[in-house]
Write an enzyme that holds these catalytic residues in place. Sequence first.
Site, PDB file in Angstrom:
ATOM      1  N   HIS A 185       0.835  -1.220   0.000  1.00 39.06           N
ATOM      2  CA  HIS A 185       0.000   0.000   0.000  1.00 39.06           C
ATOM      3  C   HIS A 185       0.865   1.265   0.000  1.00 39.06           C
ATOM      4  O   HIS A 185       0.430   2.305   0.477  1.00 39.06           O
ATOM      5  CB  HIS A 185      -0.947   0.044   1.202  1.00 39.06           C
TER       6      HIS A 185
ATOM      7  N   SER B 151      15.415  21.598 -15.911  1.00 38.73           N
ATOM      8  CA  SER B 151      14.223  22.388 -16.194  1.00 38.73           C
ATOM      9  C   SER B 151      14.650  23.655 -16.899  1.00 38.73           C
ATOM     10  O   SER B 151      15.728  24.184 -16.648  1.00 38.73           O
ATOM     11  CB  SER B 151      13.512  22.725 -14.881  1.00 38.73           C
TER      12      SER B 151
ATOM     13  N   LYS C 182      16.556  21.720 -10.764  1.00 35.48           N
ATOM     14  CA  LYS C 182      15.868  20.477 -11.082  1.00 35.48           C
ATOM     15  C   LYS C 182      16.723  19.466 -11.818  1.00 35.48           C
ATOM     16  O   LYS C 182      17.563  19.801 -12.655  1.00 35.48           O
ATOM     17  CB  LYS C 182      14.634  20.773 -11.938  1.00 35.48           C
TER      18      LYS C 182
ATOM     19  N   GLU D 175       9.894   8.590 -16.509  1.00 31.69           N
ATOM     20  CA  GLU D 175       8.519   9.075 -16.696  1.00 31.69           C
ATOM     21  C   GLU D 175       7.999   8.725 -18.087  1.00 31.69           C
ATOM     22  O   GLU D 175       6.837   8.351 -18.251  1.00 31.69           O
ATOM     23  CB  GLU D 175       8.464  10.595 -16.514  1.00 31.69           C
TER      24      GLU D 175
END
Length: 464
Positions: free
Chosen positions: A157, A278, A284, A291
């Site tokens: 979970h 970024s 970043k 992804e």
Amino acid sequence: MSDKAWGGRFDTDLDAVAARFSESVSFDQRLGAVDVRGSIAHVSMLAARGIVSRQDAAAIVAGLEQIGEEIARGEVTWDPALEDVHMNVETRLSQRIGAAGGRLHTGRSRNDQVATDMRLWTKEAIEGTCARIDRLLGVLVRRAPGLVDHLLPGYTHLQRAQPMRLAHHVLAWAEMLERDRGRLGDARARMDECPLGAAALGGTTFDLDRDMTARALGFARPSANSLDAVGDRDFLLETVAALSITAIHLSRIAEELVLWSTQEFAFVEMSDAFTTGSSIMPQKKNPDMAELVRGKTGRVVGSLVNLMMLMKALPLAYNRDMQEDKPPVFDAFDTVDASLDVLAGALEGARFDAARMREALERGFVDATEVADWLADRGVPFREAHHVTGALVRRCVAEQKTLSALTLEELREAHPSFDETLYAALDPETAIERRRLFGGPARARVHEQIEAWQARLRARGVEV
Ligand code: ARG
């Protein structure tokens, strides 16, 4: 289509809109190499059977071989007016060698031709994907020994559950991928039948040697029913289903890498080569590759749905709808292949942070199962032990401390059986080492699995 290309049945050309709508060479040109191979096998068989003269067959084979080389060198200009890859190759052949080229299609239809081409192409593509899965497995198995002592929480979970070894986690990914490889192999074995000889749907009057063409093209056997041979694409459905499951597995691995790359987890730092910055936020370092692997899963499953809808309720045998099978199949392979490559590269260079993982073991009561098991070991019924431990956890949550911070006195308030040997049992390493059943995370078991993996991959020629 040029005038009367379909023979005497037609008075006029295909409407330009219809021609643009129905051409497939813009995408089925990818079948060029296997189409040429299939035709060479077919005409060689025709010659062996005396259906086409040796001389004509030799001219056809030579012409096809040249076309094959031109295709390999990317020199062919595919003509959409010739509709598909098959008509392009055949027309080119006749332009090159003259009238003899017209004998190639004896005893054959584009229906059994394309069914053969797709099987040949897909069998090869599966081999390519399996090799890529092996490459990724190689990365995982080479890294695993170095990750045995990286202890981290295992999650259920997405809540911290029990202590785990990272090597065990990584080998779980390997098991998933191995089954994907197996599913692709199963699909490959089932499609290993040569449709040539089925012709349009009802076989042919020519006395073809179906075993000969099947053997020449590396098929296990000729297909047993001409209608089925040209009328189904289930071999593509199951292949793309297997690719979809692979993609879903890759998305899960990718998701863990994305999660673990967050500052909240900080279990992993992906290499610069597989992350991006970024355009606005200088700090970043984004796990874009993971992804994208996660995101591209949608394309692959979309291809599966595409194919399933394509085939639903189609009557036997061949229907032109089936021409639409190619883009989703090609795209599913391209996408999964690229995802496998990018994950292999990303995992090769990923830095796993053992200290951060270890820290995560401090909070979350991952030792609670140890307390319950400790009591059950001493004769307390497990359900009661579970209850007692739950109450201790509740107390610790309220008092903001860990189970190991409880005094013996506090423990005994909860249950008289507790003694000081409990504390040693709470150590994560000890907890893991006590899970030494086959398939468990204890060090010896993990090493056993690493060795099994090394042997398996070595036997397949993968560097480990
Ligand atoms: N381009 C067609 C396909 O991919 C080849 C078979 C065409 N057969 C036909 N009878 N029109 O399905």
